[in-house]
Design a protein around this motif. Structure first.
Motif, mmCIF file in Angstrom:
data_model
loop_
_atom_site.group_PDB
_atom_site.id
_atom_site.type_symbol
_atom_site.label_atom_id
_atom_site.label_comp_id
_atom_site.label_asym_id
_atom_site.label_seq_id
_atom_site.Cartn_x
_atom_site.Cartn_y
_atom_site.Cartn_z
ATOM 1 N N ILE A 116 -16.561 -29.230 32.699
ATOM 2 C CA ILE A 116 -15.731 -28.541 33.692
ATOM 3 C C ILE A 116 -14.993 -29.625 34.475
ATOM 4 O O ILE A 116 -15.604 -30.349 35.278
ATOM 5 N N TYR A 117 -13.702 -29.769 34.211
ATOM 6 C CA TYR A 117 -12.906 -30.786 34.897
ATOM 7 C C TYR A 117 -12.297 -30.200 36.164
ATOM 8 O O TYR A 117 -11.695 -29.124 36.136
ATOM 9 N N THR A 118 -12.459 -30.930 37.280
ATOM 10 C CA THR A 118 -11.930 -30.421 38.538
ATOM 11 C C THR A 118 -11.353 -31.576 39.359
ATOM 12 O O THR A 118 -11.074 -32.648 38.805
ATOM 13 N N ASP A 119 -11.161 -31.356 40.675
ATOM 14 C CA ASP A 119 -10.529 -32.406 41.475
ATOM 15 C C ASP A 119 -11.535 -33.248 42.256
ATOM 16 O O ASP A 119 -11.164 -34.050 43.096
ATOM 17 N N GLN B 27 -13.595 -27.681 27.082
ATOM 18 C CA GLN B 27 -13.194 -28.342 28.329
ATOM 19 C C GLN B 27 -12.449 -27.336 29.190
ATOM 20 O O GLN B 27 -11.557 -26.650 28.701
ATOM 21 N N LYS B 28 -12.804 -27.276 30.477
ATOM 22 C CA LYS B 28 -12.069 -26.386 31.376
ATOM 23 C C LYS B 28 -11.360 -27.222 32.439
ATOM 24 O O LYS B 28 -11.954 -28.126 33.036
ATOM 25 N N TYR B 29 -10.097 -26.930 32.656
ATOM 26 C CA TYR B 29 -9.324 -27.637 33.684
ATOM 27 C C TYR B 29 -8.901 -26.651 34.765
ATOM 28 O O TYR B 29 -8.238 -25.647 34.487
ATOM 29 N N GLY B 30 -9.282 -26.936 36.008
ATOM 30 C CA GLY B 30 -8.975 -26.048 37.134
ATOM 31 C C GLY B 30 -7.552 -26.228 37.649
ATOM 32 O O GLY B 30 -6.789 -27.068 37.142
ATOM 33 N N GLY B 31 -7.222 -25.441 38.665
ATOM 34 C CA GLY B 31 -5.849 -25.358 39.173
ATOM 35 C C GLY B 31 -5.208 -26.689 39.557
ATOM 36 O O GLY B 31 -4.048 -26.949 39.206
ATOM 37 N N THR B 32 -5.944 -27.552 40.268
ATOM 38 C CA THR B 32 -5.344 -28.824 40.691
ATOM 39 C C THR B 32 -5.112 -29.722 39.476
ATOM 40 O O THR B 32 -4.127 -30.462 39.428
ATOM 41 N N LYS C 46 -17.516 -23.751 46.336
ATOM 42 C CA LYS C 46 -16.666 -23.123 45.308
ATOM 43 C C LYS C 46 -16.398 -24.035 44.112
ATOM 44 O O LYS C 46 -15.600 -23.691 43.240
ATOM 45 N N VAL C 47 -17.095 -25.173 44.043
ATOM 46 C CA VAL C 47 -16.891 -26.076 42.906
ATOM 47 C C VAL C 47 -17.208 -25.371 41.579
ATOM 48 O O VAL C 47 -16.597 -25.677 40.550
ATOM 49 N N MET C 48 -18.121 -24.408 41.585
ATOM 50 C CA MET C 48 -18.372 -23.569 40.397
ATOM 51 C C MET C 48 -18.403 -22.102 40.823
ATOM 52 O O MET C 48 -18.969 -21.773 41.860
ATOM 53 N N ASP D 175 -15.372 -35.565 41.521
ATOM 54 C CA ASP D 175 -16.016 -36.084 40.308
ATOM 55 C C ASP D 175 -17.457 -35.630 40.134
ATOM 56 O O ASP D 175 -18.267 -36.319 39.533
ATOM 57 N N GLY D 176 -17.764 -34.449 40.629
ATOM 58 C CA GLY D 176 -19.083 -33.885 40.397
ATOM 59 C C GLY D 176 -19.467 -32.925 41.506
ATOM 60 O O GLY D 176 -18.654 -32.590 42.372
ATOM 61 N N VAL D 177 -20.733 -32.504 41.459
ATOM 62 C CA VAL D 177 -21.265 -31.642 42.516
ATOM 63 C C VAL D 177 -21.881 -32.560 43.565
ATOM 64 O O VAL D 177 -22.669 -33.446 43.236
ATOM 65 N N TYR D 178 -21.523 -32.356 44.814
ATOM 66 C CA TYR D 178 -22.006 -33.181 45.921
ATOM 67 C C TYR D 178 -23.051 -32.416 46.740
ATOM 68 O O TYR D 178 -23.186 -31.197 46.611
ATOM 69 N N THR D 179 -23.740 -33.166 47.606
ATOM 70 C CA THR D 179 -24.756 -32.537 48.460
ATOM 71 C C THR D 179 -24.119 -31.577 49.471
ATOM 72 O O THR D 179 -24.817 -30.769 50.083
HETATM 73 P P1 ADP Z 1 -10.843 -25.930 40.350
HETATM 74 O O1 ADP Z 1 -9.474 -25.514 40.730
HETATM 75 O O2 ADP Z 1 -10.900 -27.159 39.516
HETATM 76 O O3 ADP Z 1 -11.662 -24.813 39.792
HETATM 77 P P2 ADP Z 1 -12.053 -25.577 42.941
HETATM 78 O O4 ADP Z 1 -11.071 -25.780 44.052
HETATM 79 O O5 ADP Z 1 -12.402 -24.203 42.553
HETATM 80 O O6 ADP Z 1 -11.539 -26.417 41.694
HETATM 81 O O7 ADP Z 1 -13.413 -26.375 43.259
HETATM 82 C C1 ADP Z 1 -13.374 -27.733 43.592
HETATM 83 C C2 ADP Z 1 -13.531 -27.888 45.084
HETATM 84 O O8 ADP Z 1 -14.814 -27.444 45.478
HETATM 85 C C3 ADP Z 1 -13.491 -29.321 45.584
HETATM 86 O O9 ADP Z 1 -12.185 -29.762 45.842
HETATM 87 C C4 ADP Z 1 -14.373 -29.300 46.832
HETATM 88 O O10 ADP Z 1 -13.630 -29.341 48.021
HETATM 89 C C5 ADP Z 1 -15.077 -27.954 46.753
HETATM 90 N N1 ADP Z 1 -16.528 -28.045 46.949
HETATM 91 C C6 ADP Z 1 -17.250 -27.238 47.755
HETATM 92 N N2 ADP Z 1 -18.533 -27.571 47.749
HETATM 93 C C7 ADP Z 1 -18.662 -28.635 46.909
HETATM 94 C C8 ADP Z 1 -19.765 -29.433 46.485
HETATM 95 N N3 ADP Z 1 -21.011 -29.196 46.924
HETATM 96 N N4 ADP Z 1 -19.538 -30.436 45.608
HETATM 97 C C9 ADP Z 1 -18.291 -30.668 45.146
HETATM 98 N N5 ADP Z 1 -17.208 -29.945 45.525
HETATM 99 C C10 ADP Z 1 -17.374 -28.940 46.394
#
Ligand code: ADP
Ligand code: ASP
Ligand code: MG
Length: 408
Positions: free
Chosen positions: A171-174, A6-11, A209-211, A176-180
């Motif tokens: 990959i846990y982030t802020d 499990q990975k948890y990002g900064g937020t 930047k989600v990934m 709830d998934g990858v959006y369009t």
């Molecule tokens: P973490 O700190 O968990 O690694 P990041 O800030 O690196 O999180 O990435 C999450 C952010 O990516 C979201 O808050 C969102 O604003 C942004 N983001 C950019 N493009 C997308 C997308 N296509 N789908 C989801 N999130 C996206």
């Protein structure tokens, strides 16, 4: 009994309550009998804060020292997460990247993983511990601390999942998934149930930047299926995996906007063999990543060497370094002038369906024209079209393009 990374990002680890929340989730998986490896980022804002501190002292700090500095961010979080798990009576041990066996090359600030031997991680898991690994960092074979590029904790998690042959990588982030599209910019963006490695890779390297893009490249290479989901709720996330036949039915899977690029234009470059090679070799040697390149038609004649303009884009943090390299070549190559701007945005549409559908680029250009947005540079691949536009119009253009291709 599954092995889960499990990975948890900064937020997700941004304050003490969030860290306790992460510990609760980890403890829950463990109480089901799963073995858990946790990768954490620095608390939100910490990495940026450290970069600012260094740049307040010197505008172009030593990259080796930057790595020593930035690696401390993740090191704080691993200890805090272990402490949070201990207070839930869960045995947990924190490890730095080096202790976890992450060996990299020596390219400071964007090192590549050479090999990963997670012997210590396996031992600690066997003893019943949750193992918490610092994301984003590694060590060279000579013992130098390195970091894996911004957003590099994603890469740590994917690489560990591959090396440990984990059953699940989350990959846990802020979000709830990858959006369009980035849901912060496009309110109508829709969550995707699944996306192919190639589409995720393009979206990530084009600004979503989600990934981190390198982590997706790694996942594709080692076939690590992973899920992007929220640390703040239990909603199902987005599964990133190998392409399936039905994915081609969708022409545009997503829209991204990269605000982190800068453009450099060399004016009056002598139009003769070897010049471009010289410029881009020097930039490569300085580890500047060059993305789009456009060269104008030469204004010369047959009997005289002409002159041309050459533009390219680089990551914003590399701009100063790129300018230094270019300034060093001015005398040797004899170009007239250098113009650099950070006021650009790169807007892209991505989808594997573009391989089998026509008219996509035309529709993009028409949508931008209707919005009064001028196109500065264009580049295409099999599954994407990118344009460089004025940064000030970036978000408006992104919303219009999303509405045109994906809908409201
Ligand atoms: P973490 O700190 O968990 O690694 P990041 O800030 O690196 O999180 O990435 C999450 C952010 O990516 C979201 O808050 C969102 O604003 C942004 N983001 C950019 N493009 C997308 C997308 N296509 N789908 C989801 N999130 C996206
Ligand atoms: N802390 C690093 C960064 O902000 C790595 C990460 O968050 O993945 O880029
Ligand atoms: Mg990230």
């Amino acid at each position: 009994m599954a092995l889960i990374v499990q990975k948890y990002g900064g937020t997700s680890v941004g304050n003490p309550d969030r860290i306790k929340n992460v510990a609760r989730r980890v403890a829950e998986y463990r109480s089901r009998g799963d073995r858990v490896v946790v990768v954490v980022s620095a608390m939100s804002g910490v990495t940026d804060g450290l970069i600012k501190l260094a740049k307040d002292i010197a505008p172009l700090p030593s990259e080796r020292e930057m790595d020593v500095l930035l690696a401390t961010g993740e090191q704080q979080t691993i200890a805090l997460t272990a402490i949070a798990l201990h207070s839930l009576n869960v045995p947990a041990v924190s490890l730095t990247g080096a202790q976890a066996g992450i060996v990299t090359d020596g390219v400071h600030t964007k090192a590549k993983i050479h090999n990963l031997t997670p012997k210590k991680v396996r031992e600690l898991l066997k003893q019943g511990n949750v193992v918490i690994v610092a994301g984003f960092q590694g060590e060279t074979p000579e013992g130098q601390i390195t970091t894996l590029g911004r957003g590099g904790s994603d890469l740590t998690a994917i690489a560990l999942a591959a090396a440990l042959q984990a059953d699940l990588c989350q990959i846990y982030t802020d979000v709830d998934g990858v959006y369009t599209a980035d849901p912060r910019i496009v309110k109508e963006a829709k969550k995707l149930e699944e996306i192919s490695y190639d589409e995720m890779l393009e979206l990530a390297s084009l600004g979503a930047k989600v990934m981190q893009s390198r982590s997706v490249e790694f996942a594709k290479k080692f076939d690590v299926v992973f899920e992007v989901r929220s640390s703040l709720n239990d909603n199902p996330g987005t599964v990133v995996k190998e392409e399936t036949k039905s994915m081609e039915d969708v022409v545009v899977r997503g829209v991204s906007l990269d605000k982190n690029q800068a453009k450099v234009t060399l004016v009056g470059v002598p139009d003769k063999p070897g010049v471009a090679a010289r410029i881009f070799k020097a930039l490569g040697d300085a580890t500047v990543n060059v993305d789009m390149i456009v060269q104008n038609i030469s204004h010369g004649s047959l009997d005289k060497v002409g002159a041309t303009d050459l533009s390219f884009t680089v990551d914003k943090p590399d701009l100063l370094k790129a300018q230094k390299v270019i300034d060093g070549l001015k005398k040797e190559l004899g170009f007239r002038d250098v113009i650099a701007t950070e006021k650009i945005g790169k807007l892209s549409i991505v989808g594997v369906g573009m391989r089998s559908h026509t008219g996509v680029a035309a529709k993009l250009f028409e949508t931008l024209a209707n919005e009064g947005v001028n196109i500065d540079m264009i580049s295409t691949s099999e599954i994407k079209v990118s344009v460089v536009i004025d940064l000030a119009k970036g978000e408006q253009a992104m919303q219009a393009v999303h509405a045109a291709f994906i809908g409201c």
